[in-house]
Scaffold this active site. Structure first.
Site, PDB file in Angstrom:
ATOM      1  N   SER A   1       0.810  -1.161   0.067  1.00 52.09           N
ATOM      2  CA  SER A   1       0.053   0.046   0.067  1.00 52.09           C
ATOM      3  C   SER A   1       0.795   1.198  -0.017  1.00 52.09           C
ATOM      4  CB  SER A   1      -0.862   0.013   1.216  1.00 52.09           C
ATOM      5  OG  SER A   1      -1.479   1.358   1.555  1.00 52.09           O
TER       6      SER A   1
ATOM      7  N   TYR B   1      -1.614  -0.487  10.343  1.00 49.25           N
ATOM      8  CA  TYR B   1      -1.527  -0.705   8.928  1.00 49.25           C
ATOM      9  C   TYR B   1      -0.531  -0.147   8.206  1.00 49.25           C
ATOM     10  CZ  TYR B   1      -3.640  -0.720   4.196  1.00 49.25           C
ATOM     11  OH  TYR B   1      -3.859  -1.037   2.935  1.00 49.25           O
TER      12      TYR B   1
HETATM   13  N1  LIG Z   1      -8.548  -0.108  -1.799  1.00 51.71           N
HETATM   14  C1  LIG Z   1      -7.484   0.529  -1.824  1.00 51.71           C
HETATM   15  O1  LIG Z   1      -7.337   1.548  -2.206  1.00 51.71           O
HETATM   16  C2  LIG Z   1      -6.156  -0.145  -1.242  1.00 51.71           C
HETATM   17  C3  LIG Z   1      -5.103   0.624  -1.647  1.00 51.71           C
HETATM   18  C4  LIG Z   1      -3.628   0.031  -1.027  1.00 51.71           C
HETATM   19  C5  LIG Z   1      -3.758  -1.259  -0.561  1.00 51.71           C
HETATM   20  N2  LIG Z   1      -4.782  -2.147  -0.599  1.00 51.71           N
HETATM   21  C6  LIG Z   1      -4.632  -3.579  -0.361  1.00 51.71           C
HETATM   22  O2  LIG Z   1      -5.543  -4.100  -1.174  1.00 51.71           O
HETATM   23  C7  LIG Z   1      -5.816  -5.567  -0.246  1.00 51.71           C
HETATM   24  C8  LIG Z   1      -7.382  -5.869  -0.752  1.00 51.71           C
HETATM   25  O3  LIG Z   1      -8.012  -4.578  -0.013  1.00 51.71           O
HETATM   26  P1  LIG Z   1      -9.360  -3.883  -0.531  1.00 51.71           P
HETATM   27  O4  LIG Z   1      -9.319  -2.669  -0.805  1.00 51.71           O
HETATM   28  O5  LIG Z   1     -10.102  -5.051  -1.609  1.00 51.71           O
HETATM   29  O6  LIG Z   1     -10.359  -3.904   0.886  1.00 51.71           O
HETATM   30  P2  LIG Z   1     -11.442  -4.773   1.392  1.00 51.71           P
HETATM   31  O7  LIG Z   1     -12.763  -4.757   0.165  1.00 51.71           O
HETATM   32  O8  LIG Z   1     -11.813  -4.340   2.700  1.00 51.71           O
HETATM   33  O9  LIG Z   1     -10.995  -6.219   1.370  1.00 51.71           O
HETATM   34  C9  LIG Z   1     -10.245  -7.010   2.316  1.00 51.71           C
HETATM   35  C10 LIG Z   1      -9.999  -8.320   1.885  1.00 51.71           C
HETATM   36  O10 LIG Z   1      -9.215  -8.777   2.669  1.00 51.71           O
HETATM   37  C11 LIG Z   1      -9.795 -10.055   3.374  1.00 51.71           C
HETATM   38  N3  LIG Z   1      -9.356 -10.267   4.730  1.00 51.71           N
HETATM   39  C12 LIG Z   1      -9.693  -9.290   5.671  1.00 51.71           C
HETATM   40  N4  LIG Z   1      -9.389  -9.814   6.879  1.00 51.71           N
HETATM   41  C13 LIG Z   1      -9.366 -11.165   6.462  1.00 51.71           C
HETATM   42  C14 LIG Z   1      -8.937 -12.259   7.389  1.00 51.71           C
HETATM   43  N5  LIG Z   1      -8.981 -12.074   8.654  1.00 51.71           N
HETATM   44  N6  LIG Z   1      -8.930 -13.446   6.855  1.00 51.71           N
HETATM   45  C15 LIG Z   1      -8.934 -13.584   5.489  1.00 51.71           C
HETATM   46  N7  LIG Z   1      -8.954 -12.497   4.680  1.00 51.71           N
HETATM   47  C16 LIG Z   1      -9.408 -11.429   5.351  1.00 51.71           C
HETATM   48  C17 LIG Z   1     -11.469 -10.045   3.021  1.00 51.71           C
HETATM   49  O11 LIG Z   1     -11.891 -11.201   2.831  1.00 51.71           O
HETATM   50  P3  LIG Z   1     -13.443 -11.447   3.105  1.00 51.71           P
HETATM   51  O12 LIG Z   1     -14.221  -9.976   3.776  1.00 51.71           O
HETATM   52  O13 LIG Z   1     -14.021 -11.940   1.842  1.00 51.71           O
HETATM   53  O14 LIG Z   1     -13.496 -12.557   4.091  1.00 51.71           O
HETATM   54  C18 LIG Z   1     -11.232  -8.897   1.849  1.00 51.71           C
HETATM   55  O15 LIG Z   1     -11.177  -9.820   0.632  1.00 51.71           O
HETATM   56  C19 LIG Z   1      -5.454  -5.258   1.165  1.00 51.71           C
HETATM   57  O16 LIG Z   1      -4.219  -5.719   1.166  1.00 51.71           O
HETATM   58  C20 LIG Z   1      -5.292  -3.785   1.279  1.00 51.71           C
HETATM   59  O17 LIG Z   1      -4.449  -3.312   2.257  1.00 51.71           O
HETATM   60  C21 LIG Z   1      -6.014  -1.462  -1.108  1.00 51.71           C
END
Ligand SMILES: NC(=O)c1ccc[n+]([C@@H]2O[C@H](COP(=O)([O-])OP(=O)(O)OC[C@H]3O[C@@H](n4cnc5c(N)ncnc54)[C@H](OP(=O)(O)O)[C@@H]3O)[C@@H](O)[C@H]2O)c1
Length: 257
Positions: A147, A161
């Site tokens: 990130s 985070y």
């Molecule tokens: N969105 C952004 O702008 C952004 C920016 C930088 C980095 N990221 C990174 O991208 C990745 C995905 O995030 P996202 O944006 O898609 O956010 P999100 O919609 O909140 O999704 C988080 C994901 O992580 C999984 N997860 C969370 N806690 C978990 C646990 N205890 N066990 C297993 N799975 C778990 C969830 O799976 P379920 O809910 O299906 O169980 C979900 O698929 C993360 O690593 C995040 O840090 C996102």
């Protein structure tokens, strides 16, 4: 040649957190490029896999990666389903935001476990399957999702985070160094802002949303095509010579300074 080196036919790819958010965008792109996708979710794995099966071979595995034991158990389940893993995508992640003065100690362990410890365990436990898939001119891959919060300071009040993502960026280089002799490459994608649940707090407030976009040189959030194209490239033969790299996917936030 151009068409073929980006295809993923015959590759088996694990996407943690592949049922929702960025992980689902990733899974859809990989299926579209011909891969077999195994995805995990705490509760939506089978439903998501059934929906995504319209695009290609997709299987769901329920896994709550909140403990080291759960990551070891997930690796065992993956070993039962395939004898080769071409790409491991550590996408599952969680955050915890609170003001500095009241930032709770209980935030640290769950955030570090899901964001740093689990990717390490999956790399260690799945190494034999990755090794079975890797070749000298086309290594197996580990793709970690980092990130921009782990690279710059963005005033997010998400201390555990940000620290966890900085740790994951560095861990990726350690893993890349360790696994290169085994025909396994490891890279980290560093996303900026994408429209998922994790960034709902930014998009729900007009002023915060406008300021976030103003701060992005390319003046928009990332899209499914942006993350999909990058992941296809980094999973394919086209990127066979890249390891230990940090790929910023952030519309210029970290590069244009
Ligand atoms: N969105 C952004 O702008 C952004 C920016 C930088 C980095 N990221 C990174 O991208 C990745 C995905 O995030 P996202 O944006 O898609 O956010 P999100 O919609 O909140 O999704 C988080 C994901 O992580 C999984 N997860 C969370 N806690 C978990 C646990 N205890 N066990 C297993 N799975 C778990 C969830 O799976 P379920 O809910 O299906 O169980 C979900 O698929 C993360 O690593 C995040 O840090 C996102």
């Amino acid at each position: 040649m151009t068409d073929d080196i980006f295809r993923l036919d015959g590759r088996t790819i694990l996407v943690t957190g592949g049922a929702n958010g960025l992980g689902r965008m990733i899974a859809e792109a990989l299926l579209g490029a011909g891969a077999r996708v195994l995805l995990t979710s705490r509760k939506d794995a089978e439903t998501a896999a059934a929906e995504l099966s319209a695009l290609g071979p997709c299987e769901g595995v329920n896994a709550n990666l909140a403990t080291p034991e759960a990551a070891v158990a997930l690796a065992e389940e993956i070993r039962a389903r395939t004898d080769k893993l071409h790409v491991l995508i550590n996408n599952a992640g969680r955050t915890w935001g609170a003001p500095f003065d009241s930032y709770p100690d209980k935030a640290w362990a769950p955030v570090m476990t899901v964001n740093v410890h689990t990717p390490f365990i999956l790399a260690r436990e799945l190494k034999p399957l990755l090794q079975a898939a890797g070749k000298p001119d086309d290594p197996a891959r580990i793709l970690n999702i980092g990130s921009i919060a782990g690279r710059g300071v963005h005033g997010l009040d998400a201390y555990a985070y940000s620290a966890s993502k900085a740790a994951l960026h560095h861990l990726t280089r350690e893993i890349a160094t360790e696994l290169a002799p085994h025909n396994i490459a490891a890279n980290v994608i560093i996303p900026g802002w994408f429209p998922t649940d994790m960034t709902a707090f930014i998009r729900s407030d007009d002023d915060t949303h406008r300021k976030a976009i103003d701060n992005i040189p390319l003046k928009r959030f990332g899209t499914a095509r942006d993350i999909g194209g990058t992941v296809i490239f980094l999973s394919s033969q086209a990127s066979a010579y890249i390891t230990g790299a940090e790929i910023a996917l952030d519309g210029g936030v970290s590069g244009c300074r």
